[in-house]
Design an enzyme around this catalytic site. Structure first.
Site, PDB file in Angstrom:
ATOM      1  N   SER A   1     -11.588  -6.351   6.807  1.00 21.69           N
ATOM      2  CA  SER A   1     -12.815  -5.907   6.167  1.00 21.69           C
ATOM      3  C   SER A   1     -13.181  -6.917   5.102  1.00 21.69           C
ATOM      4  O   SER A   1     -12.332  -7.658   4.609  1.00 21.69           O
ATOM      5  CB  SER A   1     -12.682  -4.493   5.605  1.00 21.69           C
TER       6      SER A   1
ATOM      7  N   GLU B   1      -9.418  -1.467  13.115  1.00 20.76           N
ATOM      8  CA  GLU B   1      -9.908  -2.373  12.071  1.00 20.76           C
ATOM      9  C   GLU B   1      -8.842  -3.436  11.789  1.00 20.76           C
ATOM     10  O   GLU B   1      -7.740  -3.101  11.397  1.00 20.76           O
ATOM     11  CB  GLU B   1     -10.188  -1.553  10.806  1.00 20.76           C
TER      12      GLU B   1
ATOM     13  N   ARG C   1      -0.625   2.307  13.049  1.00 20.06           N
ATOM     14  CA  ARG C   1      -1.349   1.148  12.486  1.00 20.06           C
ATOM     15  C   ARG C   1      -1.125   0.944  10.997  1.00 20.06           C
ATOM     16  O   ARG C   1      -1.665   0.010  10.410  1.00 20.06           O
ATOM     17  CB  ARG C   1      -2.849   1.265  12.800  1.00 20.06           C
ATOM     18  N   HIS C   2      -0.328   1.829  10.361  1.00 17.93           N
ATOM     19  CA  HIS C   2      -0.143   1.728   8.910  1.00 17.93           C
ATOM     20  C   HIS C   2       1.254   1.279   8.524  1.00 17.93           C
ATOM     21  O   HIS C   2       2.252   1.824   8.998  1.00 17.93           O
ATOM     22  CB  HIS C   2      -0.422   3.085   8.242  1.00 17.93           C
TER      23      HIS C   2
ATOM     24  N   ARG D   1      -1.641  -6.416  12.181  1.00 21.49           N
ATOM     25  CA  ARG D   1      -2.636  -5.746  13.041  1.00 21.49           C
ATOM     26  C   ARG D   1      -3.324  -6.728  13.968  1.00 21.49           C
ATOM     27  O   ARG D   1      -3.611  -6.409  15.130  1.00 21.49           O
ATOM     28  CB  ARG D   1      -3.687  -5.044  12.182  1.00 21.49           C
TER      29      ARG D   1
ATOM     30  N   ARG E   1       0.849  -1.203   0.000  1.00 27.03           N
ATOM     31  CA  ARG E   1       0.000   0.000   0.000  1.00 27.03           C
ATOM     32  C   ARG E   1       0.879   1.245   0.000  1.00 27.03           C
ATOM     33  O   ARG E   1       1.649   1.458   0.962  1.00 27.03           O
ATOM     34  CB  ARG E   1      -0.885   0.048   1.252  1.00 27.03           C
TER      35      ARG E   1
ATOM     36  N   GLU F   1       0.546   4.125   0.953  1.00 26.48           N
ATOM     37  CA  GLU F   1      -0.152   5.113   1.785  1.00 26.48           C
ATOM     38  C   GLU F   1       0.890   5.877   2.574  1.00 26.48           C
ATOM     39  O   GLU F   1       1.646   5.271   3.333  1.00 26.48           O
ATOM     40  CB  GLU F   1      -1.071   4.401   2.786  1.00 26.48           C
TER      41      GLU F   1
HETATM   42  P1  AMO Z   1      -8.575  -3.535   3.441  1.00 32.96           P
HETATM   43  O1  AMO Z   1      -7.950  -2.519   2.574  1.00 32.96           O
HETATM   44  O2  AMO Z   1      -9.518  -3.044   4.485  1.00 32.96           O
HETATM   45  O3  AMO Z   1      -9.404  -4.581   2.580  1.00 32.96           O
HETATM   46  O4  AMO Z   1      -7.440  -4.398   4.112  1.00 32.96           O
HETATM   47  C1  AMO Z   1      -7.741  -5.560   4.868  1.00 32.96           C
HETATM   48  C2  AMO Z   1      -7.000  -5.538   6.187  1.00 32.96           C
HETATM   49  O5  AMO Z   1      -5.608  -5.368   5.967  1.00 32.96           O
HETATM   50  C3  AMO Z   1      -5.039  -4.611   7.023  1.00 32.96           C
HETATM   51  N1  AMO Z   1      -4.457  -3.371   6.496  1.00 32.96           N
HETATM   52  C4  AMO Z   1      -3.278  -2.853   6.891  1.00 32.96           C
HETATM   53  N2  AMO Z   1      -2.373  -3.265   7.789  1.00 32.96           N
HETATM   54  C5  AMO Z   1      -1.257  -2.520   7.959  1.00 32.96           C
HETATM   55  N3  AMO Z   1      -0.999  -1.391   7.260  1.00 32.96           N
HETATM   56  C6  AMO Z   1      -1.877  -0.935   6.337  1.00 32.96           C
HETATM   57  N4  AMO Z   1      -1.600   0.173   5.633  1.00 32.96           N
HETATM   58  C7  AMO Z   1      -3.075  -1.664   6.120  1.00 32.96           C
HETATM   59  N5  AMO Z   1      -4.137  -1.516   5.299  1.00 32.96           N
HETATM   60  C8  AMO Z   1      -4.957  -2.557   5.543  1.00 32.96           C
HETATM   61  C9  AMO Z   1      -6.139  -4.294   7.996  1.00 32.96           C
HETATM   62  C10 AMO Z   1      -7.361  -4.377   7.095  1.00 32.96           C
HETATM   63  O6  AMO Z   1      -8.533  -4.633   7.808  1.00 32.96           O
HETATM   64  N6  AMO Z   1      -9.609  -6.527  -0.464  1.00 32.96           N
HETATM   65  C11 AMO Z   1     -10.065  -6.079   0.833  1.00 32.96           C
HETATM   66  C12 AMO Z   1     -10.405  -7.247   1.746  1.00 32.96           C
HETATM   67  C13 AMO Z   1     -11.643  -7.992   1.310  1.00 32.96           C
HETATM   68  O7  AMO Z   1     -12.699  -7.366   1.139  1.00 32.96           O
HETATM   69  O8  AMO Z   1     -11.548  -9.207   1.166  1.00 32.96           O
HETATM   70  C14 AMO Z   1      -8.970  -5.224   1.471  1.00 32.96           C
HETATM   71  O9  AMO Z   1      -7.829  -5.255   1.088  1.00 32.96           O
HETATM   72  O10 AMO Z   1      -6.146  -5.315   8.989  1.00 32.96           O
END
Ligand code: AMO
Length: 420
Positions: free
Chosen positions: A346, A343, A212-213, A394, A204, A206
């Site tokens: 999802s 979270e 948490r990221h 997470r 990602r 981001e």
């Molecule tokens: P989403 O983007 O919510 O959903 O990601 C799913 C889970 O991945 C973790 N997560 C992260 N952990 C650490 N750093 C980050 N930047 C980060 N972003 C996300 C979280 C999050 O809940 N395709 C959908 C899933 C689906 O619908 O099957 C998806 O990627 O725990």
């Protein structure tokens, strides 16, 4: 007892003759004897060394130790080794910059800079042993439920899940990107095999420097045909959590060290997005310095006494193009799994109708012609299906009560860190 539980039970030191390879964690020097605590692949063990016969190895060195393991009231674990031989297998050029047996007090940045050695601290050791158990619980639970493991590509051309958080990479004379999730591939695989899961890296782009990221994390993803609705997916996550907690309950030493609790049963409240917002109002938990999810988590704790919560039925504009719209206009058949208001997952039911999928893509500003491989699955018909994704780091952070997701990440990738 399943395979994980029996191998965990087997993997302990036993009374009798033993020959172990380990790192020397501490040395307590007394008049005639020295007491070492060493850590090998079966955990920590106290070693009693007769100084008149053997030389004491330095803290941080690697040793092969032979002797007899006997019961001992004085040792924390109830056993210790009477050592008959010590061979140094590697003599370090420097002493470790951190204690190996106490919480490290240095800044997290320094801990991550010196990751090779901070991982040797017994608190880090405990975190990653527990994380391995959580990953095992995911695999074991999904295997048990008839899912097959897939391995989707991480180099992707054309369309991605959407959003701006994509890392672009040069791919010969073209541009490719690093997969933001296995989403599109796990859906296609679900159309072929019915029940699939994947454990793999997720990227990602981001630019978020929060606790948490990460820019790379380990995704625990699954996708399955559905009979009824998205509650079947929450049921799967609930069963996975139950198994993860059962496995973690075996890790007594690690639990003591890190000081986290295991709830005896898991029954996760499920509330709609509207109900979650009403709870925040009712308990007045919304504050400017915390996320809305945190406010929901606090309200749920007050309302249900639960750290765990499912929130379902999010508005369309908060969720990606592939989520199934609800019968209530503007809302979706999607859910988040929160632990203490963070979270950890999802998911939801997916659109399985080609025309609706193309319409939702366009509404989100995506061009369907960039997704020929994905859309061809829908052209040939797709079952009613859904899935979810969890972030391993997470989940570990939440279950072990760690402050920062970096503490449960082996080698951190964030906007500032690419090394080690
Ligand atoms: P989403 O983007 O919510 O959903 O990601 C799913 C889970 O991945 C973790 N997560 C992260 N952990 C650490 N750093 C980050 N930047 C980060 N972003 C996300 C979280 C999050 O809940 N395709 C959908 C899933 C689906 O619908 O099957 C998806 O990627 O725990």
């Amino acid at each position: 007892m399943n395979q994980f539980e029996s191998s965990h039970a087997r993997n302990q030191y036993e009374i009798g003759a033993a020959d172990i390879s380990a790192i020397v964690q501490t040395v307590r020097d007394h008049k005639r004897f020295a007491f070492l605590v060493v850590r090998g692949d079966r955990g920590e063990l106290q070693i009693v060394v007769d100084k008149s016969k053997l030389e004491i190895p330095p803290v941080g060195s690697f040793v092969r130790i032979q002797g007899d393991i006997v019961s001992s009231e004085k040792a924390n674990s109830g056993i210790e080794m009477q050592c008959s031989s010590i061979a140094l297998t590697s003599k370090p050029a420097a002493l470790p910059p951190f204690p190996l047996d106490k919480p490290i007090e240095a800044s997290l940045d320094l801990v991550l800079d010196l990751r090779a050695v901070s991982l040797r601290n017994n608190y880090s050791d405990a975190v990653f042993r527990c994380q391995s158990a959580i990953g095992n619980a995911f695999r074991d639970q999904l295997h048990y439920e008839g899912f097959i493991e897939i391995h989707s590509p991480k180099l992707v051309g054309g369309g991605t899940e959407g959003g701006a958080d994509v890392f672009k990479v040069a791919y010969f004379d073209r541009e490719a990107s690093l997969a933001q999730s296995p989403q599109l591939y796990k859906q296609i695989a679900c159309g072929a095999f019915g029940k699939v899961y994947e454990v793999g890296p997720v990227f990602r782009a981001e630019n978020s420097n929060t606790s948490r990221h990460l820019t790379e994390f380990t995704g625990l993803d699954f996708e399955t045909t559905l009979h009824r609705d998205q509650h079947e997916l929450m049921d799967i996550e609930e069963r996975f959590l139950g198994r993860a907690l059962k496995y973690l309950s075996l890790f007594q030493r690690e639990r003591q060290l890190l000081g986290f609790d295991i709830p005896s049963e898991v029954q996760i409240p499920r509330i709609s997005w509207q109900e979650a917002n009403q709870l925040v109002e009712k308990h007045g938990t919304s504050t400017p310095d915390q996320t809305h999810d945190k406010a929901i988590g606090q309200a749920a704790k007050l309302e249900f006494g639960s750290r765990f919560l499912f929130v379902y039925g999010y508005p369309e504009d908060e969720k990606p193009f592939y989520v199934m719209p609800s019968s209530e206009p503007g809302f979706t058949e999607s859910f988040d799994f929160l632990v203490d208001g963070l979270e950890v997952s999802s998911g939801g039911e997916r659109i399985n109708d080609l025309a609706l999928l193309e319409e939702r893509m366009k509404a989100k500003g995506l061009a369907p012609e960039q997704y020929p491989g994905y859309l061809s699955a829908f052209k040939y018909g797709m079952p009613k299906h859904g899935g979810a994704g969890l972030g391993l780091e997470r989940v570990t952070q939440c279950l072990l009560g760690l402050h920062n997701v970096r503490e449960s990440t082996l080698f951190v990738r964030d906007p500032r860190r690419l090394d080690p």
